[in-house]
Design an enzyme around this catalytic site. Structure first.
Site, PDB file in Angstrom:
ATOM      1  N   ARG A 262      37.176  -8.635   1.383  1.00 54.15           N
ATOM      2  CA  ARG A 262      37.482  -9.388   2.599  1.00 54.15           C
ATOM      3  C   ARG A 262      38.146 -10.689   2.167  1.00 54.15           C
ATOM      4  O   ARG A 262      37.626 -11.383   1.295  1.00 54.15           O
ATOM      5  CB  ARG A 262      36.215  -9.715   3.403  1.00 54.15           C
ATOM      6  N   ARG A 292      34.477  -2.738   6.615  1.00 55.01           N
ATOM      7  CA  ARG A 292      34.285  -2.631   8.059  1.00 55.01           C
ATOM      8  C   ARG A 292      34.700  -3.904   8.786  1.00 55.01           C
ATOM      9  O   ARG A 292      34.316  -4.996   8.391  1.00 55.01           O
ATOM     10  CB  ARG A 292      32.820  -2.295   8.376  1.00 55.01           C
ATOM     11  N   HIS A 322      33.149  -2.771  -3.739  1.00 50.49           N
ATOM     12  CA  HIS A 322      32.546  -3.988  -3.187  1.00 50.49           C
ATOM     13  C   HIS A 322      32.417  -5.089  -4.238  1.00 50.49           C
ATOM     14  O   HIS A 322      32.109  -6.230  -3.907  1.00 50.49           O
ATOM     15  CB  HIS A 322      31.160  -3.642  -2.619  1.00 50.49           C
ATOM     16  N   TYR A 355      29.387 -19.751   3.303  1.00 47.73           N
ATOM     17  CA  TYR A 355      28.433 -18.892   2.614  1.00 47.73           C
ATOM     18  C   TYR A 355      28.039 -19.522   1.281  1.00 47.73           C
ATOM     19  O   TYR A 355      28.881 -20.075   0.577  1.00 47.73           O
ATOM     20  CB  TYR A 355      29.032 -17.510   2.313  1.00 47.73           C
ATOM     21  N   ARG A 448      17.321 -12.433   2.679  1.00 50.09           N
ATOM     22  CA  ARG A 448      17.824 -13.029   3.913  1.00 50.09           C
ATOM     23  C   ARG A 448      17.704 -12.085   5.101  1.00 50.09           C
ATOM     24  O   ARG A 448      17.420 -12.511   6.218  1.00 50.09           O
ATOM     25  CB  ARG A 448      19.296 -13.436   3.735  1.00 50.09           C
ATOM     26  N   HIS A 476      23.994 -16.052   0.577  1.00 47.24           N
ATOM     27  CA  HIS A 476      24.722 -14.814   0.305  1.00 47.24           C
ATOM     28  C   HIS A 476      24.669 -14.386  -1.160  1.00 47.24           C
ATOM     29  O   HIS A 476      24.991 -13.239  -1.476  1.00 47.24           O
ATOM     30  CB  HIS A 476      26.183 -15.003   0.738  1.00 47.24           C
TER      31      HIS A 476
END
Length: 550
Positions: A262, A292, A322, A355, A448, A476
């Site tokens: 992303r 997504r 990822h 983040y 989290r 994160h």
């Protein structure tokens, strides 16, 4: 109170009619539902009004749908500039103009969520990019999976919507608040500094700072030592972005390879990669088209990169990529040297300010060789499973984590495990943690989100403590600590993987050990998470009792 939202029920707010008239009433389109007008298509996450009207002559009751235009402000400011009314309430004040000479019996906001999963047959696709584009077009018409209605919606309207959307009662969620709160960002953007946090200005990581803010030679610095960056406290622009930008402009750099999962809409990193390709450098990027909700943006970046000659690949069949990794290959006096970045967060300048994440910048030769091997896997073909420094999913990460937990169990009450994650749901890891707890190991879990482990159960998990911290920044980073590192032992990893089956089985994930000379910075973060949540300003601690089995 200044800047408050008002939610009138019976009386129209003064100025509401004038507010929509400025936005132009003709933009609204009432859609009737009757034998001559089929039930309209309701787009994903659109905000709508279900309106019930009656013909005063015949007495017939009719249903209609009015879509709340997404291009209009979500909240309308009243003339005093201090109060706001939800747009659907302002539209409701004009229903007599949309349905002239009809009796308005009721109006109820609702919203539909549609299935956003891509149903790709990757092994059968000749062109993954084209297949994802086609699937995104089909996705607009995905089946409805959730209906949200405001508290007070009539049973008649609720039953009609449930039937027409082919949902069950279990798919209906009654919400006692305005639907679609994303519009509150407009309220957040008001010039009211007294109602917002002071702006945090990230600082340059001390290891990358120079006297008088002179440009730093990142490559020379990394040849002498690794650098650990901690966002958003350490600036993303003067660390990770500067690393890629300096590589793009350095004539001695031969190649840049990077994963993009992303990234921001106006990405300095992507612009640097384009600049590097245009200057003749070998640039390879893995753009994950199946990220997504970012599929469309990633398709656009992939096309822009391909147009300038970047080697763009889209990942491995059946797996999402990822991991957050970048590799720079540079020609130097003593030969080829590789420079690396391995992070816990995306290459996204916007989320890097919101983040909390960690990243390792290094010229370690073993790590560089590992990233070369990993990119060869991502862009070509490889069956390699053993790496020098990194640990990779789906090949070995779960086994390595379970092995580390069991090693601590053998140490008994001298054992120590600390995991900081976004989610913990993997059965094998949870079972290993239960076994370690029964062996007396002290275990702290900072999770989290989803946690499928129950702490504090006598005879099972009484040595496990779980907490979740909600603060100004979204926590994160993923940190895995095994053993007591304060005496020079133990192992500590950072990386992209949460401990869930999807991460450990269906994604390419990479974690990397942090050298002992950098442990202090990571352990400081873990101590902050474990001990400073309770009572800290702007931080809410969710105690262990909130954890429950899946």
């Amino acid at each position: 109170m200044p800047g408050r939202l008002v939610r009138p029920r019976r009386r129209r707010p003064q100025g509401a009619r004038r507010g929509l008239r400025r936005a132009d009433l003709p933009v609204l389109t009432p859609l009737a539902v009757d034998p001559g007008h089929p039930f309209p298509y309701i787009s994903n996450l659109s905000l709508n009004l279900a309106v019930v009207v009656a013909d005063p002559v015949s007495g017939d009751r009719r249903f209609a749908r009015v879509k709340v235009p997404p291009l209009l402000p979500r909240f309308v400011a009243l003339p005093d500039g201090e109060r706001f009314v939800a747009l659907e309430q302002v539209i409701a004040a004009h229903l007599d103009a949309l349905f002239p000479d009809m009796e308005i019996l009721g109006h109820f906001p609702f919203r539909v969520t549609r299935d956003a999963d891509l149903t790709l047959q990757e092994g059968e696709a000749d062109d993954l990019l084209a297949a994802v584009e086609m699937e995104l077009r089909r996705q607009r018409f995905g089946e409805a999976v959730r209906l949200e209605v405001e508290d007070g919606c009539s049973d008649e309207v609720r039953a009609l919507l449930t039937r027409e959307l082919d949902l069950s009662d279990d798919d209906v969620y009654v919400v006692s608040a305005p639907l679609d709160l994303s519009g509150l960002w407009a309220v957040h953007d008001l010039d009211r500094p007294d109602l917002t946090d002071d702006t945090w200005a990230p600082t340059t990581q001390p290891g990358l700072a120079t006297a008088g803010d002179a440009p730093v030679d990142i490559f020379a610095l990394l040849r002498s030592h690794d650098v650990l960056v901690h966002h958003p406290y350490d600036s993303f622009s003067t660390s990770v972005e500067a690393f890629i930008e300096q590589a793009a402009d350095d004539p001695d750099v031969l190649a840049i390879k990077q994963t993009l999962y992303r990234t921001s809409g106006d990405s300095p990193i992507v612009k640097a990669l384009i600049r590097a390709a245009e200057s003749g450098k070998q640039v390879a990027t893995l753009v994950e088209l199946k990220a997504r909700f970012d599929e469309q943006a990633n398709i656009a970046w992939a096309r822009a990169l391909e147009e300038v000659g970047v080697h763009v690949v889209y990942g491995l069949v059946g797996l999402k990529t990822h991991c957050k990794i970048a590799l720079v290959v540079r020609q130097e006096a003593d030969g080829i040297r590789r420079y690396c970045h391995v992070g816990t967060g995306n290459y996204n300048s916007k989320t890097a300010r919101l983040y909390e994440d960690l990243g390792l910048l290094s010229a370690d030769r073993a790590l560089g060789a590992d990233l070369s091997d990993l990119f060869n896997l991502l862009t070509g073909y490889s069956r390699r499973t053993d790496y020098r420094r990194i640990v990779l999913a789906p090949t070995s990460l779960r086994d390595r984590i379970v092995e580390c937990i069991r090693a601590e169990a053998e140490a008994g009450d001298r054992g120590r495990v600390v995991l900081k994650l976004n989610a913990l749901a993997d059965a094998a890891v949870i079972d290993a943690l239960y076994e370690a707890s029964q062996a007396g190991v002290s275990i702290d879990l900072i999770v989290r989100g989803i946690c499928c482990l129950r702490p504090g159960v006598p005879g099972l998990s009484e040595n496990i403590r779980v907490r979740s911290i909600v603060g100004r920044y979204l926590e994160h980073s993923r940190i895995l600590q095994f053993g007591r590192t304060d005496d020079g032992g133990g192992t500590l990893f950072i990386g992209s993987a949460d401990l869930m089956p999807r991460n450990l089985d269906r994604r390419i994930e990479a974690v990397v050990p942090v050298s002992h000379d950098l442990l202090a910075a990571v352990e400081m973060e873990l101590r902050r998470q474990r001990f400073e949540g309770r009572g800290a300003p702007g931080v809410e601690e969710v105690a262990a009792t909130r954890s429950a089995p899946c």
